[in-house]
Design a protein around this motif. Structure first.
Motif, PDB file in Angstrom:
ATOM      1  N   VAL A  64       0.859  -1.178   0.000  1.00  0.00           N
ATOM      2  CA  VAL A  64       0.000   0.000   0.000  1.00  0.00           C
ATOM      3  C   VAL A  64       0.900   1.233   0.000  1.00  0.00           C
ATOM      4  O   VAL A  64       1.799   1.345   0.838  1.00  0.00           O
ATOM      5  N   ILE A  65       0.670   2.149  -0.925  1.00  0.00           N
ATOM      6  CA  ILE A  65       1.547   3.311  -1.083  1.00  0.00           C
ATOM      7  C   ILE A  65       0.751   4.597  -0.882  1.00  0.00           C
ATOM      8  O   ILE A  65      -0.329   4.767  -1.454  1.00  0.00           O
ATOM      9  N   VAL A  66       1.300   5.489  -0.059  1.00  0.00           N
ATOM     10  CA  VAL A  66       0.642   6.765   0.198  1.00  0.00           C
ATOM     11  C   VAL A  66       1.712   7.835   0.366  1.00  0.00           C
ATOM     12  O   VAL A  66       2.773   7.592   0.937  1.00  0.00           O
ATOM     13  N   VAL A  67       1.437   9.021  -0.175  1.00  0.00           N
ATOM     14  CA  VAL A  67       2.339  10.172  -0.062  1.00  0.00           C
ATOM     15  C   VAL A  67       1.821  11.075   1.055  1.00  0.00           C
ATOM     16  O   VAL A  67       0.639  11.434   1.079  1.00  0.00           O
ATOM     17  N   VAL A  68       2.722  11.449   1.985  1.00  0.00           N
ATOM     18  CA  VAL A  68       2.335  12.222   3.164  1.00  0.00           C
ATOM     19  C   VAL A  68       3.235  13.441   3.283  1.00  0.00           C
ATOM     20  O   VAL A  68       4.431  13.366   2.974  1.00  0.00           O
ATOM     21  N   GLN A  69       2.650  14.534   3.764  1.00  0.00           N
ATOM     22  CA  GLN A  69       3.449  15.728   4.036  1.00  0.00           C
ATOM     23  C   GLN A  69       2.854  16.477   5.223  1.00  0.00           C
ATOM     24  O   GLN A  69       1.803  17.099   5.124  1.00  0.00           O
ATOM     25  N   ASP A  70       3.541  16.397   6.368  1.00  0.00           N
ATOM     26  CA  ASP A  70       3.168  17.158   7.568  1.00  0.00           C
ATOM     27  C   ASP A  70       1.702  16.999   7.939  1.00  0.00           C
ATOM     28  O   ASP A  70       1.030  17.981   8.291  1.00  0.00           O
ATOM     29  N   ASP A  71       1.179  15.792   7.865  1.00  0.00           N
ATOM     30  CA  ASP A  71      -0.229  15.556   8.182  1.00  0.00           C
ATOM     31  C   ASP A  71      -0.313  14.681   9.435  1.00  0.00           C
ATOM     32  O   ASP A  71      -0.390  13.455   9.359  1.00  0.00           O
ATOM     33  N   PHE A  72      -0.309  15.320  10.603  1.00  0.00           N
ATOM     34  CA  PHE A  72      -0.358  14.582  11.863  1.00  0.00           C
ATOM     35  C   PHE A  72      -1.702  13.887  12.050  1.00  0.00           C
ATOM     36  O   PHE A  72      -1.769  12.821  12.663  1.00  0.00           O
ATOM     37  N   THR A  73      -2.767  14.494  11.543  1.00  0.00           N
ATOM     38  CA  THR A  73      -4.081  13.864  11.648  1.00  0.00           C
ATOM     39  C   THR A  73      -4.093  12.520  10.943  1.00  0.00           C
ATOM     40  O   THR A  73      -4.689  11.547  11.426  1.00  0.00           O
ATOM     41  N   TYR A  74      -3.425  12.444   9.796  1.00  0.00           N
ATOM     42  CA  TYR A  74      -3.353  11.180   9.077  1.00  0.00           C
ATOM     43  C   TYR A  74      -2.600  10.136   9.901  1.00  0.00           C
ATOM     44  O   TYR A  74      -3.019   8.972   9.974  1.00  0.00           O
ATOM     45  N   LEU A  75      -1.489  10.536  10.517  1.00  0.00           N
ATOM     46  CA  LEU A  75      -0.717   9.593  11.335  1.00  0.00           C
ATOM     47  C   LEU A  75      -1.535   9.078  12.512  1.00  0.00           C
ATOM     48  O   LEU A  75      -1.433   7.907  12.886  1.00  0.00           O
ATOM     49  N   GLU A  76      -2.357   9.949  13.089  1.00  0.00           N
ATOM     50  CA  GLU A  76      -3.082   9.594  14.305  1.00  0.00           C
ATOM     51  C   GLU A  76      -4.379   8.845  14.031  1.00  0.00           C
ATOM     52  O   GLU A  76      -4.776   7.986  14.821  1.00  0.00           O
ATOM     53  N   GLU A  77      -5.041   9.149  12.917  1.00  0.00           N
ATOM     54  CA  GLU A  77      -6.379   8.610  12.698  1.00  0.00           C
ATOM     55  C   GLU A  77      -6.475   7.601  11.554  1.00  0.00           C
ATOM     56  O   GLU A  77      -7.115   6.555  11.712  1.00  0.00           O
ATOM     57  N   THR A  78      -5.862   7.910  10.413  1.00  0.00           N
ATOM     58  CA  THR A  78      -6.066   7.063   9.234  1.00  0.00           C
ATOM     59  C   THR A  78      -5.013   5.976   9.075  1.00  0.00           C
ATOM     60  O   THR A  78      -5.343   4.823   8.784  1.00  0.00           O
ATOM     61  N   LEU A  79      -3.746   6.312   9.268  1.00  0.00           N
ATOM     62  CA  LEU A  79      -2.685   5.319   9.086  1.00  0.00           C
ATOM     63  C   LEU A  79      -2.875   4.097   9.985  1.00  0.00           C
ATOM     64  O   LEU A  79      -2.667   2.964   9.523  1.00  0.00           O
ATOM     65  N   PRO A  80      -3.300   4.249  11.248  1.00  0.00           N
ATOM     66  CA  PRO A  80      -3.569   3.047  12.055  1.00  0.00           C
ATOM     67  C   PRO A  80      -4.646   2.139  11.465  1.00  0.00           C
ATOM     68  O   PRO A  80      -4.587   0.916  11.629  1.00  0.00           O
ATOM     69  N   LEU A  81      -5.634   2.731  10.757  1.00  0.00           N
ATOM     70  CA  LEU A  81      -6.668   1.915  10.113  1.00  0.00           C
ATOM     71  C   LEU A  81      -6.071   1.057   8.999  1.00  0.00           C
ATOM     72  O   LEU A  81      -6.489  -0.087   8.784  1.00  0.00           O
ATOM     73  N   ILE A  82      -5.105   1.616   8.277  1.00  0.00           N
ATOM     74  CA  ILE A  82      -4.456   0.863   7.197  1.00  0.00           C
ATOM     75  C   ILE A  82      -3.518  -0.194   7.770  1.00  0.00           C
ATOM     76  O   ILE A  82      -3.491  -1.338   7.317  1.00  0.00           O
TER      77      ILE A  82
END
Length: 388
Positions: A64-82
């Motif tokens: 699974v590939i995703v591009v991230v830039q300074d998105d703490f909300t993604y680290l806290e909420e979405t990335l754990p779901l993946i």
């Protein structure tokens, strides 16, 4: 034939040629709309990715590939779901696009907790800005597995079976198209935005089911590394979009494309604004439409055009024609509305889009005018940031 000829002459004498021509136009446009909804779009509710064939018991590893830039909300909420997907063997490749040191440290801490998470950092050069295509290319090269799923920080999976269901598509082909809906929020604007996303997806997914794949969703798209490198990566590198349509058109064929239609395989995109935000987003995403094959353009334009002309014909008939013609055209319009509402309900149920029943009628009337406005805006005022 003589009976039909006499009938036409009597009707022409009674009502005149313009009235008959208007009534005939209403019937023809009604039939065109019927073909779209009962022949093309109606394939979605009954579609099965395996076509009734016996499934392969092996479950191939997936990156699974995703591009991230300074998105703490993604680290806290979405990335754990993946990271918590129920699948035996997968990795999550995060491409860190020149984030701040604090963000990179947080990502590194997550990487230490999850062995199947890997991060690749790209440093930005102000002289040569890095776009999403180049960042995804870095992630694809870093991926360990042959089968790839692309998603973004703007969307999140709706269940822990998202990966498993999307991976099933690789049993059918080398390109996997999934559905991306909009998040559910209160208010009619959100419902209209969700209707718009459903309709855009229905056109693309039903076309892929019929053997003409032309568009996926960058939030929920799969393909193999072999296909990617076989065409030397993404095309239109000077355009800041096109990964899920212009690139897809170079790798997808009727025989290698699978469509996954399951509410648990859906991702949902965040809604960051209202109607103006949605218009700007659609304008940016639809700019690639000018490069589509003529066959695809015709199919989209005929559906929207026939819908608008049918409504215009009905309104004209209600204003100008005799009472019996008014009743006939009104009956045709109500019949079409009932068919569209029923077929769209079946489609929405398959996609997991509830709560849009009455709003779909409003959207059905509103959509052609929005498409005209979108075309004018795209033509007269192109979106900023389209070109590198």
């Amino acid at each position: 034939m003589s009976f039909l000829s006499r009938l036409y002459e009597s009707l022409e004498t009674a009502y005149g040629t313009p009235a008959l021509a208007l009534a005939a136009a209403a019937v023809v446009l009604f039939i065109v709309q019927l073909c779209y909804w009962m022949r093309c779009y109606a394939r979605i509710p009954s579609y099965r990715v395996d076509g009734g064939q016996e499934r392969d018991t092996q479950r191939p590893p997936v990156s699974v590939i995703v591009v991230v830039q300074d998105d703490f909300t993604y680290l806290e909420e979405t990335l754990p779901l993946i990271l918590g997907q129920q699948y035996p063997e997968f990795e999550v490749v995060v491409v860190d696009l020149a984030s701040a040191e604090e963000f990179s440290d947080a990502l590194q801490a997550l990487q230490e907790q999850h062995p199947h998470l890997s991060a690749t950092r790209i440093e930005q050069d102000t002289r040569f800005p890095i776009g999403r295509k180049l960042a995804l290319n870095v992630g694809i090269k870093a991926a360990r597995y042959e089968r790839l799923l692309i998603t973004t920080t703007a969307a999140r999976p709706t269940s822990d079976r998202w990966l498993a269901l999307m991976a099933r598509g690789f049993e059918r082909g080398d390109v996997v198209l999934g559905y991306c809906g909009m998040e559910r929020k209160p208010g009619i604007v959100n419902r209209l935005i969700r209707c718009s996303r459903v309709m855009t997806s229905v056109r693309a997914l039903s076309s892929a089911i019929r053997g003409v794949p032309y568009r996926g969703s960058i939030h929920n798209l799969g393909f193999t590394k072999t296909l990617y490198f076989g065409v030397k990566g993404f095309n239109y590198l000077n355009l800041n979009s096109g990964e899920d349509d212009l690139f897809l058109q170079t790798i997808a064929t009727p025989d290698n494309t699978a469509v996954i239609l399951n509410p648990k395989a859906t991702v949902r995109q965040w809604q960051w604004g209202g109607a103006s935000w949605w218009h700007d987003l659609r304008k940016f995403e639809s700019y690639t439409y000018k490069y589509y094959p003529l066959q695809v353009k015709n199919a989209v334009q005929w559906e929207l055009g026939s819908r608008l002309l049918f409504l215009a014909t009905v309104l004209t008939a209600l204003c100008l024609l005799p009472p019996e013609f008014k009743l006939g055209t009104l009956a045709l319009w109500l019949l079409r509305l009932g068919i569209v509402e029923f077929e769209s309900w079946r489609i929405r149920r398959r996609l997991g889009e509830g709560g849009l029943g009455w709003c779909w009628i409003v959207y059905d009337l509103w959509a052609p005018l929005c498409e005209i406005r979108l075309w004018l805006s795209r033509t007269l005022r192109p979106s900023k940031g389209l070109w590198r």
